[in-house]
Design a protein around this motif. Sequence first.
Motif, short mmCIF file in Angstrom:
data_model
loop_
_atom_site.label_atom_id
_atom_site.label_comp_id
_atom_site.label_asym_id
_atom_site.label_seq_id
_atom_site.Cartn_x
_atom_site.Cartn_y
_atom_site.Cartn_z
N ARG A 1 -86.27 115.72 40.85
CA ARG A 1 -86.19 115.17 39.50
C ARG A 1 -86.96 116.12 38.59
O ARG A 1 -88.14 116.40 38.81
CB ARG A 1 -86.78 113.76 39.46
N LEU A 2 -86.26 116.61 37.55
CA LEU A 2 -86.85 117.65 36.71
C LEU A 2 -87.19 117.20 35.30
O LEU A 2 -87.93 117.89 34.61
CB LEU A 2 -85.89 118.85 36.62
N THR B 1 -82.74 109.84 34.09
CA THR B 1 -83.60 110.78 34.80
C THR B 1 -82.72 111.88 35.34
O THR B 1 -81.69 111.61 35.96
CB THR B 1 -84.35 110.09 35.95
N LEU B 2 -83.07 113.12 35.08
CA LEU B 2 -82.25 114.27 35.44
C LEU B 2 -82.71 114.84 36.78
O LEU B 2 -83.87 115.23 36.93
CB LEU B 2 -82.34 115.34 34.35
N THR B 3 -81.78 114.88 37.71
CA THR B 3 -82.06 115.40 39.05
C THR B 3 -81.22 116.65 39.26
O THR B 3 -80.06 116.70 38.87
CB THR B 3 -81.70 114.36 40.13
N ALA B 4 -81.82 117.65 39.89
CA ALA B 4 -81.11 118.91 40.10
C ALA B 4 -81.07 119.27 41.58
O ALA B 4 -81.95 118.91 42.36
CB ALA B 4 -81.79 120.05 39.33
N ALA B 5 -80.02 119.98 41.95
CA ALA B 5 -79.92 120.64 43.26
C ALA B 5 -79.57 122.09 42.97
O ALA B 5 -78.72 122.37 42.12
CB ALA B 5 -78.85 119.99 44.12
N ALA C 1 -88.66 118.07 29.87
CA ALA C 1 -88.91 118.56 31.22
C ALA C 1 -90.22 118.00 31.74
O ALA C 1 -91.18 117.81 30.98
CB ALA C 1 -88.97 120.09 31.23
N TYR C 2 -90.28 117.72 33.01
CA TYR C 2 -91.53 117.27 33.62
C TYR C 2 -92.52 118.43 33.70
O TYR C 2 -92.14 119.61 33.75
CB TYR C 2 -91.27 116.73 35.02
N ASN D 1 -93.35 115.88 47.27
CA ASN D 1 -92.24 114.96 47.51
C ASN D 1 -92.24 113.80 46.52
O ASN D 1 -91.39 112.93 46.59
CB ASN D 1 -92.27 114.42 48.94
N LYS D 2 -93.17 113.79 45.56
CA LYS D 2 -93.15 112.76 44.52
C LYS D 2 -91.85 112.82 43.72
O LYS D 2 -91.34 111.81 43.26
CB LYS D 2 -94.35 112.96 43.60
N HIS D 3 -91.30 114.03 43.58
CA HIS D 3 -90.10 114.20 42.77
C HIS D 3 -88.88 114.58 43.59
O HIS D 3 -87.82 114.84 43.03
CB HIS D 3 -90.35 115.25 41.68
#
Length: 478
Positions: free
Chosen positions: A246-247, A329-333, A394-395, A406-408
Amino acid sequence: MRVNSDFLRQADLPPVVIIGTGPAGMTLALSLEEKGIDCLLVEGGDEFYSEDSQSVYEGKTFGDEYFALDETRLRQFGGSSNHWTGLCRPLDAADFEARPELGVPGWPIKKTDLDPYDMAARDILEIGQTRDFEFSGTVDEIAFAMSPPVIFSQKYGDRIDASRHIHLSLNTSLISLVAEGRSVTHLELADAAGNRVRLSPRLVVVACGGLENSRLLLWSNEVSGDPVVAEASALGRYWMEHPHFRLGDCMLNRPLHRSDIPDWQTTYFNPRAEVMHRHGGLGFALEMPFQGPDDSLRGHMRQIGCRDLPAMLEMLSSVRGKTPTCGYTLTAAWEQAPDVDNRIVLSKEERDRFNVPRLQLHWRKTAFDLHTAKVGFELVARDIVAKGIGAVRAYRHLIDMENYTNKHGIAGHHHMGGTRMSDRAAEGVVDRNLKIHGMSNAYVLGSSVFPRAGHANPTFTIVQLALRMADHLAKRII
């Protein structure tokens, strides 16, 4: 048909022995069956999950936090398809190209070499065609297909049981391959009772997954009279994952989803390869799951407000006077660069019940991997703001380029590299036909052969490679 250890001890074996029954091994067996070619399909686990079998996959990880090695893959009929979620996408043409300025190799084949197997792979995985759309001059909205998901043991188990060409041996564990000169002369296996069985294959394919392929070949090199992988400088190395994190947060004045496509529930933003190239990054995709406007905004505002009230107020004031309707919430791979120090090695202290050293995984995300994430996120965020449709934050861990916890998030359970494909033995383990360099009759199949990974989930490409290998082996046999 199913066979027992008596069948394994007979002299007249099928011409192809396939070790592993996951999407790679089972696709290969089924494709050979369609060509009228007999094979022996060997599975170390049972038909269903068992803790005793799964314990063989225990190991240790060093470096960044990662999943337990006996939980991130499955040792049973159908392999890790038994816990696959079904997300599919082919690799892009750019994913096959070298990036020499970054030390990233290309594949010795091109996307066009796998394209002939696109439709067959879609039939196997039960997915349709997908469409991508232009979002801006630099970013596309791309689609992932969703398999039901296909659990290979459930879909194809009855067909294999009834087959005259596929001979399935469960609870049969490969211990090692033994080579003499340029050929694998025999395989050391253990049957369900723990008795050792020796097979002399005409052709053998190791398709045990992106961790176990390296482990078995590393151990084989130690116990074989002649090495199975003669040039082993790349064996076990250049292991890769897809970091999933999660970014940031996003607020929009309208939802982004394709109402004209019924199953389009998530928007994926993908900066184009040439743009990422200019900014010194690799493959990247940012996920924005579709939510209805009624609940997603209130819930997201509560989440942001609890964490950071000033940030919430700043985002609300940045939507250019328009009423925000959706919060995400924006998650990236993204693609991890192959690194020689990310590797699989054998434990010097711990062994499994077959006396094979347990696996040790050394894995870290490098500063370059974090650079790809930052570049990709900024490119997408900039275009969302430039279009006047929302605000993006951005976080802190992305802004400061700190190492993630691993929190995100952690990664995608995508095990790639370790036996990578190359034209030269000094740079990889298998050639463009997935035959081990220097060996006449031994092959490796699965995502462990990926020289680089792109950002897409690997299963679709694994199936394509299996179908391509079936064509290659058929030419050698017929």
